[in-house]
Design a protein around this motif. Structure first.
Motif, mmCIF file in Angstrom:
data_model
loop_
_atom_site.group_PDB
_atom_site.id
_atom_site.type_symbol
_atom_site.label_atom_id
_atom_site.label_comp_id
_atom_site.label_asym_id
_atom_site.label_seq_id
_atom_site.Cartn_x
_atom_site.Cartn_y
_atom_site.Cartn_z
ATOM 1 N N PRO A 95 43.280 2.053 58.636
ATOM 2 C CA PRO A 95 43.662 0.656 58.843
ATOM 3 C C PRO A 95 45.149 0.525 59.167
ATOM 4 C CG PRO A 95 42.194 0.835 56.962
ATOM 5 C CD PRO A 95 42.533 2.244 57.380
ATOM 6 N N GLY A 96 45.425 -0.250 60.210
ATOM 7 C CA GLY A 96 46.783 -0.456 60.680
ATOM 8 C C GLY A 96 47.181 0.441 61.831
ATOM 9 N N ALA A 97 46.402 1.492 62.096
ATOM 10 C CA ALA A 97 46.723 2.412 63.192
ATOM 11 C C ALA A 97 46.247 1.846 64.517
ATOM 12 C CB ALA A 97 46.076 3.767 62.952
ATOM 13 N N PRO A 98 46.885 2.225 65.628
ATOM 14 C CA PRO A 98 46.366 1.827 66.933
ATOM 15 C C PRO A 98 44.921 2.310 67.094
ATOM 16 C CG PRO A 98 48.542 2.821 67.146
ATOM 17 C CD PRO A 98 48.107 3.049 65.728
ATOM 18 N N ALA A 99 44.109 1.498 67.735
ATOM 19 C CA ALA A 99 42.690 1.835 67.918
ATOM 20 C C ALA A 99 42.526 2.756 69.122
ATOM 21 C CB ALA A 99 41.862 0.575 68.085
ATOM 22 N N ASP A 100 43.035 3.989 68.971
ATOM 23 C CA ASP A 100 42.904 5.040 69.980
ATOM 24 C C ASP A 100 41.807 5.979 69.484
ATOM 25 O OD1 ASP A 100 45.138 3.773 70.992
ATOM 26 O OD2 ASP A 100 46.513 5.416 70.555
ATOM 27 N N LEU A 101 40.658 5.977 70.157
ATOM 28 C CA LEU A 101 39.493 6.682 69.643
ATOM 29 C C LEU A 101 38.825 7.502 70.733
ATOM 30 C CD1 LEU A 101 39.220 3.363 68.659
ATOM 31 C CD2 LEU A 101 37.888 4.530 66.924
ATOM 32 N N VAL A 102 38.149 8.573 70.305
ATOM 33 C CA VAL A 102 37.345 9.393 71.203
ATOM 34 C C VAL A 102 35.988 9.592 70.555
ATOM 35 C CG1 VAL A 102 37.122 11.604 72.412
ATOM 36 C CG2 VAL A 102 39.388 10.589 72.070
ATOM 37 N N LEU A 103 34.927 9.395 71.327
ATOM 38 C CA LEU A 103 33.560 9.615 70.868
ATOM 39 C C LEU A 103 33.015 10.879 71.516
ATOM 40 C CD1 LEU A 103 31.027 8.709 69.361
ATOM 41 C CD2 LEU A 103 30.440 7.302 71.362
ATOM 42 N N TRP A 104 32.538 11.800 70.674
ATOM 43 C CA TRP A 104 32.061 13.104 71.123
ATOM 44 C C TRP A 104 30.556 13.233 70.937
ATOM 45 C CZ3 TRP A 104 35.775 16.749 72.743
ATOM 46 C CH2 TRP A 104 37.108 16.416 72.473
ATOM 47 N N ARG A 105 29.884 13.862 71.906
ATOM 48 C CA ARG A 105 28.477 14.210 71.757
ATOM 49 C C ARG A 105 28.399 15.495 70.932
ATOM 50 N NH1 ARG A 105 28.747 13.207 77.064
ATOM 51 N NH2 ARG A 105 28.441 15.393 77.644
ATOM 52 N N ALA A 106 28.517 15.335 69.645
ATOM 53 C CA ALA A 106 28.511 16.465 68.730
ATOM 54 C C ALA A 106 27.940 15.983 67.405
ATOM 55 C CB ALA A 106 29.919 17.015 68.529
ATOM 56 N N SER A 107 27.381 16.901 66.646
ATOM 57 C CA SER A 107 26.793 16.538 65.364
ATOM 58 C C SER A 107 27.784 16.640 64.223
ATOM 59 C CB SER A 107 25.581 17.426 65.070
ATOM 60 O OG SER A 107 25.973 18.795 65.053
ATOM 61 N N SER A 108 28.924 17.315 64.452
ATOM 62 C CA SER A 108 29.958 17.437 63.429
ATOM 63 C C SER A 108 31.298 17.655 64.110
ATOM 64 C CB SER A 108 29.667 18.612 62.489
ATOM 65 O OG SER A 108 29.839 19.846 63.167
ATOM 66 N N ALA A 109 32.373 17.363 63.385
ATOM 67 C CA ALA A 109 33.705 17.581 63.947
ATOM 68 C C ALA A 109 33.952 19.061 64.207
ATOM 69 C CB ALA A 109 34.763 17.021 62.995
ATOM 70 N N ALA A 110 33.371 19.921 63.378
ATOM 71 C CA ALA A 110 33.548 21.361 63.570
ATOM 72 C C ALA A 110 32.937 21.847 64.876
ATOM 73 C CB ALA A 110 32.939 22.120 62.399
ATOM 74 N N GLU A 111 31.982 21.083 65.413
ATOM 75 C CA GLU A 111 31.340 21.480 66.664
ATOM 76 C C GLU A 111 32.274 21.317 67.859
ATOM 77 O OE1 GLU A 111 27.487 20.182 69.374
ATOM 78 O OE2 GLU A 111 27.458 19.755 67.219
ATOM 79 N N ILE A 112 33.299 20.481 67.744
ATOM 80 C CA ILE A 112 34.161 20.199 68.894
ATOM 81 C C ILE A 112 34.867 21.466 69.381
ATOM 82 C CG2 ILE A 112 36.152 18.874 69.700
ATOM 83 C CD1 ILE A 112 35.227 16.627 67.760
ATOM 84 N N PRO A 113 35.627 22.193 68.542
ATOM 85 C CA PRO A 113 36.223 23.435 69.047
ATOM 86 C C PRO A 113 35.184 24.505 69.356
ATOM 87 C CG PRO A 113 36.678 23.169 66.716
ATOM 88 C CD PRO A 113 36.093 21.882 67.185
ATOM 89 N N TYR A 114 34.076 24.495 68.650
ATOM 90 C CA TYR A 114 33.013 25.466 68.907
ATOM 91 C C TYR A 114 32.481 25.354 70.329
ATOM 92 C CZ TYR A 114 28.254 27.345 68.769
ATOM 93 O OH TYR A 114 27.091 28.006 69.060
ATOM 94 N N ARG A 115 32.465 24.175 70.899
ATOM 95 C CA ARG A 115 31.870 23.959 72.221
ATOM 96 C C ARG A 115 32.793 24.353 73.371
ATOM 97 N NH1 ARG A 115 27.512 20.665 72.762
ATOM 98 N NH2 ARG A 115 27.494 21.578 74.852
#
Length: 415
Positions: free
Chosen positions: A378-398
């Protein structure tokens, strides 16, 4: 997906990576602060609530729902070290390196940074802007929502100012917020090769005052490396920057250790970057300071360096670590923060959670951004990314796979 309205709640995410964990990793903690079953509410370009989905929806009953379809929601990347404004790429140098010609030998033959200097000097400010726009668009598609951009391919007062003016214009022409850094001390230009002391005088007595007077940069950077700028030269340049209101940053200990990390800490630098050959004393100095250790794994990969920056040792010692691309035409021609995450995990010993935080909140720390950038809080700029992944750990794995479903900057859908 449609453009995000003024008030919206992101729902149905498998995980939300808040990236609000500790700056310095401790045992048994999650530096990415990944939560399940959470929703994120956005109003007026700012995150206003993060919490259990049902509770957030009750608090914002009239907000538009943005369905994450079981993906992962993260902050936008904060790429805290780039050289994204330049002329042409240097493809021919890559071909030479592939035959075994070392980078420093190519530079001695007139390639390297000075090849980009000759190219940039021949181009207009308008042309630099036009050439940079598609690169920034590629960065945005890759999830980067804030980026530092350095000068450093002009190496004359007017050409450095030209580059910084181009960066300022680019900030207004596209969604990524650009943080400008003056890097007149990127290399000694050919016309000063035999009188390098005169070039340092020019930096200190003319360039830095002109940059400060024009309010075109937030930071002053220097490339402290054997064969480029030595310790005494680097300190003089950075102290001149400090006197003119420019916060210090450093390229240091990249190919050979030279005590750059120690000098950066002594001067209170915002960050010391590269660190491919940082010493044990440098690691200890960074760990005991607020200076961020910015690691650039794409550069080491592209140059074929056998030794990688000691990311694990820096984190274990207690240093604040950031990850960035070093996007430039010679040694890291990629804007992919996704690839940087994978390289940091596979070759520098970071966990997926540590890498994600280093690429978001860590980058914000390296740029001294104190508005919550790089987090979903809360209070942070709404800079967001949505990933087609089942977990955050999958992002570098891919491994740089095209798995981004959407990018938002200040609450607006931009990718």
């Amino acid at each position: 997906m449609t453009d995000l309205p003024r008030s919206a709640v992101f729902v149905n995410a498998a995980e939300v990576a808040l990236c609000t964990g500790p700056v310095r990793e401790r045992p048994h903690t999650d530096p990415a602060a990944v939560v399940c079953g959470a929703a994120v509410a956005v109003e007026g370009g700012v995150i206003v609530a993060v919490g259990p989905e049902e509770a957030v929806l009750d608090d914002f009953p009239h907000a538009e729902r943005v369905h994450c379809h079981g993906g992962v929601l993260t902050p936008g990347f904060v790429d805290s070290h780039t050289h994204a404004v330049f002329g042409r790429y240097r493809t021919e140098e890559y071909a030479l390196r592939c035959t075994g010609v070392p980078y420093m030998e190519i530079a001695r033959q007139g390639g390297g940074i000075n090849a980009s200097v000759r190219d940039l000097r021949a181009r207009s400010e308008d042309e630099l802007v036009e050439m940079a726009l598609p690169r920034l668009a590629e960065m945005l598609r890759g999830g980067t929502t804030t980026a530092e951009v350095k000068s450093g391919y002009g190496l004359s007062t007017e050409d450095e100012l030209k580059t910084l003016r181009a960066i300022r214009r680019l900030n207004d022409l596209q969604p990524i917020e650009l943080i400008p850094t003056f890097l007149g001390a990127h290399e000694v230009p050919p016309e000063y090769r035999e009188r390098r002391a005169a070039y340092v005088d020019l930096l200190v007595e003319e360039m830095i005052p002109a940059v400060a007077e024009s309010c075109l940069a937030r930071f002053c950077d220097v490339f402290m490396e054997p064969g480029v700028f030595g310790r005494a030269e680097s300190e003089r340049i950075l102290r001149a920057g400090i006197e003119h209101g420019l916060r210090p940053k450093m390229h240091a200990d990249e190919l050979e250790g030279s005590g750059g990390a120690e000098l950066g800490v002594e001067l209170g630098a915002a960050s010391v970057d590269h660190l491919g050959d940082v010493s044990e004393a440098g690691i200890a100095a960074l760990a005991g300071s607020s200076t961020v250790a910015t690691l650039l794994p794409a550069t080491l990969f592209f140059l074929g360096r056998p030794r990688w920056a000691p990311g694990r040792a820096l984190i274990d010692a207690g240093a604040t670590v950031a990850l960035a691309t070093d996007f430039n035409p010679g040694s890291s021609p990629t804007p992919s923060m996704h690839f940087v995450l994978t390289a940091a995990c596979s070759r520098m010993g970071l966990s997926p959670a540590e890498a994600l935080r280093a690429a978001t909140a860590g980058g914000a720390a390296a740029l001294e951004l104190c508005d919550g950038r790089g987090t979903l809080a809360p209070g942070a700029p709404a800079d967001l990314v949505l990933w087609r992944a089942s977990s955050a750990a999958e992002i570098p794995y891919r491994l740089a796979a095209p798995i981004i479903d959407g990018v938002w900057k200040a609450g607006e859908r931009v990718g």
